[in-house]
Design an enzyme around this catalytic site. Structure first.
Site, mmCIF file in Angstrom:
data_model
loop_
_atom_site.group_PDB
_atom_site.id
_atom_site.type_symbol
_atom_site.label_atom_id
_atom_site.label_comp_id
_atom_site.label_asym_id
_atom_site.label_seq_id
_atom_site.Cartn_x
_atom_site.Cartn_y
_atom_site.Cartn_z
ATOM 1 C CB CYS A 2 -0.861 0.043 1.256
ATOM 2 S SG CYS A 2 -1.899 -1.409 1.458
ATOM 3 N NE ARG A 27 4.188 1.560 -1.286
ATOM 4 C CZ ARG A 27 5.258 0.819 -1.095
ATOM 5 N NH1 ARG A 27 6.282 0.926 -1.896
ATOM 6 N NH2 ARG A 27 5.308 -0.042 -0.106
ATOM 7 C CD1 TRP A 75 -1.584 -5.780 -2.979
ATOM 8 C CD2 TRP A 75 -2.312 -4.770 -4.803
ATOM 9 N NE1 TRP A 75 -1.593 -6.695 -3.985
ATOM 10 C CE2 TRP A 75 -2.037 -6.106 -5.117
ATOM 11 C CE3 TRP A 75 -2.803 -3.922 -5.810
ATOM 12 C CZ2 TRP A 75 -2.217 -6.632 -6.388
ATOM 13 C CZ3 TRP A 75 -2.973 -4.449 -7.079
ATOM 14 C CH2 TRP A 75 -2.679 -5.788 -7.352
ATOM 15 C CG ASN A 101 2.835 -0.908 3.098
ATOM 16 O OD1 ASN A 101 2.299 -1.881 2.593
ATOM 17 N ND2 ASN A 101 4.033 -0.487 2.760
ATOM 18 N N GLY A 102 1.208 -3.376 5.128
ATOM 19 C CA GLY A 102 1.778 -4.625 5.637
ATOM 20 C C GLY A 102 0.687 -5.585 6.054
ATOM 21 C CD GLU A 485 8.601 -16.818 -17.204
ATOM 22 O OE1 GLU A 485 7.801 -17.377 -17.969
ATOM 23 O OE2 GLU A 485 8.431 -15.651 -16.802
ATOM 24 C CE LYS A 489 8.933 -13.367 -18.603
ATOM 25 N NZ LYS A 489 7.717 -13.046 -17.926
ATOM 26 C CD GLU A 492 6.450 -11.732 -21.948
ATOM 27 O OE1 GLU A 492 5.238 -11.567 -21.761
ATOM 28 O OE2 GLU A 492 7.232 -12.071 -21.036
ATOM 29 C CG HIS A 508 13.903 -36.125 -31.081
ATOM 30 N ND1 HIS A 508 14.041 -37.404 -31.561
ATOM 31 C CD2 HIS A 508 14.285 -36.167 -29.782
ATOM 32 C CE1 HIS A 508 14.473 -38.196 -30.582
ATOM 33 N NE2 HIS A 508 14.632 -37.457 -29.493
ATOM 34 C CE LYS A 607 1.253 -7.092 -14.496
ATOM 35 N NZ LYS A 607 2.478 -7.853 -14.713
HETATM 36 C C1 F6R Z 1 4.320 -12.838 -19.499
HETATM 37 C C2 F6R Z 1 2.993 -12.520 -19.026
HETATM 38 C C3 F6R Z 1 1.852 -13.259 -19.618
HETATM 39 C C4 F6R Z 1 0.880 -13.673 -18.504
HETATM 40 C C5 F6R Z 1 -0.399 -14.270 -19.106
HETATM 41 C C6 F6R Z 1 -1.342 -14.753 -18.056
HETATM 42 O O1 F6R Z 1 5.287 -12.029 -18.940
HETATM 43 O O2 F6R Z 1 2.818 -11.675 -18.191
HETATM 44 O O3 F6R Z 1 2.269 -14.377 -20.336
HETATM 45 O O4 F6R Z 1 1.511 -14.615 -17.685
HETATM 46 O O5 F6R Z 1 -1.036 -13.292 -19.890
HETATM 47 O O6 F6R Z 1 -1.712 -13.709 -17.205
HETATM 48 P P1 F6R Z 1 -2.367 -13.998 -15.799
HETATM 49 O O7 F6R Z 1 -1.338 -14.639 -14.943
HETATM 50 O O8 F6R Z 1 -2.789 -12.654 -15.291
HETATM 51 O O9 F6R Z 1 -3.530 -14.906 -16.054
#
Ligand code: F6R
Length: 612
Positions: A2, A27, A75, A101-102, A485, A489, A492, A508, A607
């Protein structure tokens, strides 16, 4: 996580609070509120669910006036994000006001105790108990005077366990703010004729650049012209202020160039938060799982998208290895159209940091229609995935603002593995190794910190990787999860083409692609299959493709099979999807920075993917 801001001084405090909150909204932004001591000696509180802008609109023309006040952006952790649970909170007299906050870990027992003494609660938050505690302690001391209020806060702090930064004020003490810190940040801003408190420097910068950091276990008292720091036992602490030299925009990111790097660097603290109170010497403490009837489960389906799907793959390995239950991991967009065999004996584990991903939510509905039990892992309190799930585990890592997932992923892996371990302990399918496994999670934040401390390794390597047009990643078992992963990264944030394979799959087909222009990043940490990974590295080098290995500290042998090595600390295999990914997050950042990419908001991404 928060945001906290407070001010005692000479000017109208509401605009100071609102501007400060604007700088702290990263935050948390599910509700916001302010409290101001007005000229008639009472406290005016205004708060609203939703973003800060909603509160600002509400205040238009009716902002409370006064020179002492506090503000909060939330949050949610305890209690839904709504008007009532928004901070500030008060005792029943409305005189003691608190923001926090916490997480107060022993809030349930304190709440019961306070209720038994006649206290009446308005919210579901852990925070509210603190206002009632202070009020009791202050009353015991006569209910007046700055010294007594300070003593009352100190006595109350001794009752709470957990993580906090608090700010307290009282209608009866007109020129005093009290702050306290234990694990959650708290900064003092020293102004001219006014002093401020905030969770982060950006909230102070419009008023002053002179700041003091409050340390864990300290209490600070601010009047308009004096700031004094104390220990919890009342000893006085001397500390020199420092001058903030940051630019405001940078400071919003806590001094980091991007939220992406900030969130990578936050991972030790984020993991500590995610694991706090959940690992005990003999067992896993996940009371959230009480809603699941494990005896009814004969198969697990883990369903997720993107990075969350990768976390799910780590969960499968841990669940099958430790708890010996059969697990399928499915991409949500495929699962829902694939005629899955799902019934009342299925446990569906839905992983989604946002809690709002459309495909994952559709699978959630399917599970409920078929009578399957559902366990959701998410970072967002009150998000859609939490509604109607049999059990919800919150990641507790605070908001992730960078569009690309970092700290939510590492927390997802850690918590899924804890679920696996919990289940294995219930089923008695892990023996003495359980102690070692539990201990590994206790050490995890420090291990991640050590990797972040050696970021220079990846910064150098990024210059090489940046020269290529494509990169391959491979690994086996938990290392394969890290490879997947790591590749995601890199593509992306840097838009460099990257692909990940199970190391044994390379020959293969994909090996046909290899040449000196395609580097291969091998996850070659200590594991039962390391020898086989090394054989695969040799196959790659025979095709003259450069090899970068992620390997365990002290493994000098690996350097004979790789062109470059990124070393990470020794840890049990199940931590590889976390520990090997952290340097790959950093590598992606450095490559993207060299390419001038928009790292926090990569093209075409969002996001939270709320459409199919
Ligand atoms: C990668 C990323 C996306 C999410 C995916 C699922 O860095 O952020 O691949 O992991 O869109 O999102 P959530 O976890 O919000 O369902």
């Amino acid at each position: 996580m928060c945001g906290i801001v407070a001010c005692v001084g000479y000017r109208e405090v509401t605009p100071v609070l609102l501007n400060g909150l604007k700088r702290l909204e990263y935050r948390g932004y599910d509700s916001a509120g302010i409290a101001v001591r007005t000229a008639d000696g009472t406290i005016a509180i205004r708060k609203s669910e939703g973003k800060l802008s909603k509160l600002v609109n509400q205040l238009n023309g009716s902002a409370p006036r006064g020179t002492l006040g506090m503000g909060h952006t939330r949050w949610a952790t305890h209690g839904a994000p709504n008007d009532v649970n928004a901070h500030p909170h008060t005792d029943e007299s409305g005189r003691v006001v608190v923001i926090h906050n916490g997480i107060i870990e022993n809030y349930a027992e304190l709440r019961l105790e306070l209720k038994a003494r006649g206290h009446v609660f308005q919210s579901q938050t852990d925070t509210e108990i603190f206002a009632h505690l202070v009020e009791e302690e202050f009353e015991k001391r006569g209910g007046e005077g700055a010294v007594n209020l300070l003593d009352a806060v100190r006595a109350s702090l001794k009752r709470v366990r957990g993580a906090y930064s608090f700010v307290v004020m009282d209608a009866r003490v007109p020129d005093l703010l009290i702050g306290a810190r234990h694990f959650s940040p708290l900064i003092v801003g020293i102004g001219e004729g006014e002093n401020l408190l905030a969770s982060d420097i950006p909230a102070l910068l419009e008023h002053t650049r002179r700041a003091l950091v409050i340390e864990d276990g300290e209490v600070v008292a601010l009047t308009s012209d004096v700031v004094r720091i104390y220990t919890l036992d009342g000893g006085s602490v001397e500390r020199e202020p420092f001058e903030v030299t940051w630019d405001v925009t940078l400071a919003e990111k806590g001094g980091f160039a991007t939220f992406f790097t900030k969130e990578i660097y936050e991972q030790p603290a984020a993991l500590a938060n995610a694991l706090r109170g959940r690992v005990e010497p003999q067992r896993v403490a996940l009371p959230e799982l009480a809603g699941i009837d494990f005896d009814r489960v004969d198969r697990v389906h883990i369903v997720a998208c993107g990075t969350s799907y990768h976390a799910g793959l780590a969960g499968k390995l841990a669940l099958e290895r430790w708890a010996r239950v059969p697990v399928n991991v499915e991409v949500a967009s495929e699962y829902r159209y694939a005629s899955p065999v799902v019934n009342e004996r299925t446990l569906m584990v839905l992983i989604t940091q946002s809690g709002e991903t459309a495909d994952t939510l559709a699978c959630f509905r399917l599970a409920r229609e078929r009578g399957a039990q559902t366990l959701a892992l998410t970072n967002v309190v009150g998000s859609s995935i939490t509604r109607g799930a049999d059990a919800v585990i919150y990641l507790n890592v605070g908001p992730e603002i960078g569009v690309v997932a970092t700290k939510t992923y590492t927390a997802q892996v850690a918590l899924l593995e804890l679920v696996a371990l919990d289940w294995a302990i219930r089923r008695e399918t892990v023996g003495e190794i359980k102690h070692e496994l539990l201990q590994s999670f206790v050490r995890l934040p420090d291990l991640v910190q050590a990797i972040i401390g050696s970021d220079h390794q990846t910064e150098q390597l990024a210059k090489q990787v940046n020269r290529y047009r494509s990169a391959f990643f491979f690994g086996r078992g938990f290392g394969y999860v890290a490879a997947l992963e790591g590749a995601l990264k890199l593509k992306e944030v840097s838009y460099l083409h990257a692909e990940a394979y199970a190391a044994g799959e390379l020959k293969h087909g994909p090996i046909a692609m290899l040449d000196p222009e395609i580097p291969v990043i091998a996850i070659a940490t200590q594991s039962a299959t390391l020898d086989k990974v090394v054989s695969n590295m040799q196959e790659v080098r025979a095709r003259r493709a450069p090899v970068i290995a992620v390997a365990t500290d002290g493994d000098t042998f690996i350097a004979e099979h790789a062109d470059d090595v990124i070393y990470i600390p020794y840890a049990p295999e199940h931590l590889t999807p976390i520990l090997a990914v952290v340097p790959l997050q950093l590598l992606s950042y450095h490559v993207a920075a060299l390419r001038g990419c928009d790292i926090d908001q990569p093209r075409n991404l969002a996001k939270s993917v709320t459409v199919e």
